[in-house]
Design an enzyme around this catalytic site. Structure first.
Site, PDB file in Angstrom:
ATOM      1  N   ARG A  51       0.807  -1.236   0.000  1.00  0.00           N
ATOM      2  CA  ARG A  51       0.000   0.000   0.000  1.00  0.00           C
ATOM      3  C   ARG A  51       0.831   1.273   0.000  1.00  0.00           C
ATOM      4  NH1 ARG A  51      -2.694  -3.907   1.693  1.00  0.00           N
ATOM      5  NH2 ARG A  51      -0.692  -4.386   2.628  1.00  0.00           N
ATOM      6  N   THR A  52       1.802   1.346   0.884  1.00  0.00           N
ATOM      7  CA  THR A  52       2.517   2.611   1.045  1.00  0.00           C
ATOM      8  C   THR A  52       3.253   2.957  -0.243  1.00  0.00           C
ATOM      9  OG1 THR A  52       2.777   2.033   3.360  1.00  0.00           O
ATOM     10  CG2 THR A  52       4.098   3.867   2.562  1.00  0.00           C
ATOM     11  N   LYS A  80      26.664  -4.167  -1.111  1.00  0.00           N
ATOM     12  CA  LYS A  80      28.142  -4.087  -1.178  1.00  0.00           C
ATOM     13  C   LYS A  80      28.710  -3.425   0.059  1.00  0.00           C
ATOM     14  CE  LYS A  80      27.517  -3.112  -6.069  1.00  0.00           C
ATOM     15  NZ  LYS A  80      27.504  -1.960  -6.970  1.00  0.00           N
TER      16      LYS A  80
HETATM   17  N1   CP Z   1      -0.105  -0.063   5.864  1.00  0.00           N
HETATM   18  C1   CP Z   1       1.082  -0.326   5.281  1.00  0.00           C
HETATM   19  O1   CP Z   1       2.120   0.275   5.623  1.00  0.00           O
HETATM   20  O2   CP Z   1       1.009  -1.286   4.325  1.00  0.00           O
HETATM   21  P1   CP Z   1       2.250  -1.770   3.445  1.00  0.00           P
HETATM   22  O3   CP Z   1       3.230  -2.433   4.377  1.00  0.00           O
HETATM   23  O4   CP Z   1       1.664  -2.708   2.427  1.00  0.00           O
HETATM   24  O5   CP Z   1       2.855  -0.549   2.821  1.00  0.00           O
END
Ligand code: CP
Length: 301
Positions: A51-52, A80
């Site tokens: 999502r983020t 590295k």
């Molecule tokens: N809510 C959230 O941070 O989802 P992700 O880890 O999928 O980004």
């Protein structure tokens, strides 16, 4: 709005939070624009994300910007032995803004101290996830019509859940009453209890998950964060400790909305998804508008 990094919710005043939420509302009405035309945003994900990362990328695309970066540190020169310090110094030469997720607490703060461009923290270990919080606040505002005087119930992994820590700090501006439901092993860390006590914020701790949710305006469910446990057996003990089922919502308030930062594992049964009080998928969509507003603020656009 002034130009700067967003590392912790402490970086925004109450007025700035409200300004960004107002801006998110404008982006929701008109998401496509050219505010980021000619700008390059670096998206550095040292930890997995769906999502983020994708909502940031959607937001950047909708604003006419360009993206560079990596989705896995294994494809970068970190393998590295390059330090975070040097990685950020290099990347900040290439771009106008850095969005960064990192497993180490404090990594985003360090990056903001060495970068020539603003840093947006997309999650640093178990510490903070402020852009998630801005979309959570936007979701609360949209569904409750206010952020003030709400009963917020937070359930699950309150120890390692960075979204819980950021949301708690942000809501402290709005006179909330918190109810924390967690097993002893995953209770809210002492530093956050002190934070609330210093600000006279009412909070109650529970280990039982049942009828008490009848008083909730917001039920904030969280996943037990397997990746933060040093001992897998400790994770096994608590992984299914609370599961929200549709039948548990019968006597809850009409205005109750169920939030979850996602991903979900087992903590919300699938039969809750069709309940009108379930809001977690709309909440994730709100992330695009909140992140558009955050980037606009970071770049003073
Ligand atoms: N809510 C959230 O941070 O989802 P992700 O880890 O999928 O980004």
């Amino acid at each position: 709005m002034t130009s700067r990094s967003l590392v912790s919710m402490n970086d925004y005043t109450k007025e700035e939070i409200l300004d960004v939420l107002k801006r998110a509302e404008e982006f929701e009405k008109n998401p496509n624009c050219n505010l980021l035309e000619g700008k390059v945003v670096a998206s550095l994900f040292f930890e997995p994300s769906t999502r983020t990362r994708l909502s940031f990328e959607t937001a950047i695309n909708r604003m006419g910007g360009r993206i560079v970066g990596f989705t896995d540190a294994a494809s970068s020169s970190v393998t590295k032995g390059e330090s975070l310090n040097d990685t950020i110094k290099m990347v900040s030469n290439y771009c106008d803004l850095v969005v960064m997720r990192h497993p180490l607490e404090g990594a985003a703060r360090h990056a903001s101290e060495v970068s020539d461009v603003p840093i947006i923290n997309a999650g640093d270990g178990a510490n903070q996830h402020p852009t998630q919080t801005m979309l959570d606040l936007y979701s609360i505002m949209k569904t409750q019509g206010t952020l003030e005087n709400l009963n917020i119930f937070m359930v699950g992994d309150l120890k390692y859940g960075r979204t819980v820590h950021s949301l708690l700090m942000a809501m402290s501006h709005f006179n909330p009453t918190f109810h924390f439901i967690a097993p002893k092993e995953l209770e809210i860390p002492k530093a956050y209890k002190m934070f609330m006590e210093e600000r006279n914020i009412k909070y109650y701790e529970h280990t039982e998950f049942g009828d008490i949710i009848e008083k909730a305006d917001i039920l904030y469910m969280t996943r037990v964060q397997r990746e933060r446990f040093a001992d897998p057996l400790e994770y096994e003990k608590v992984k299914n400790v609370y599961i929200l089922k549709n039948s548990m919502l019968d006597n809850t308030k009409d205005n109750l909305r169920i939030l979850h930062p996602l991903p979900r594992v087992n903590e919300i049964a699938m039969d809750v998804d069709s309940n009108p009080k379930a809001y977690y998928f709309q909440q994730a969509l709100n992330g695009v508008y909140a992140r558009q507003a955050i980037m606009a603020k970071a770049l003073n656009l």
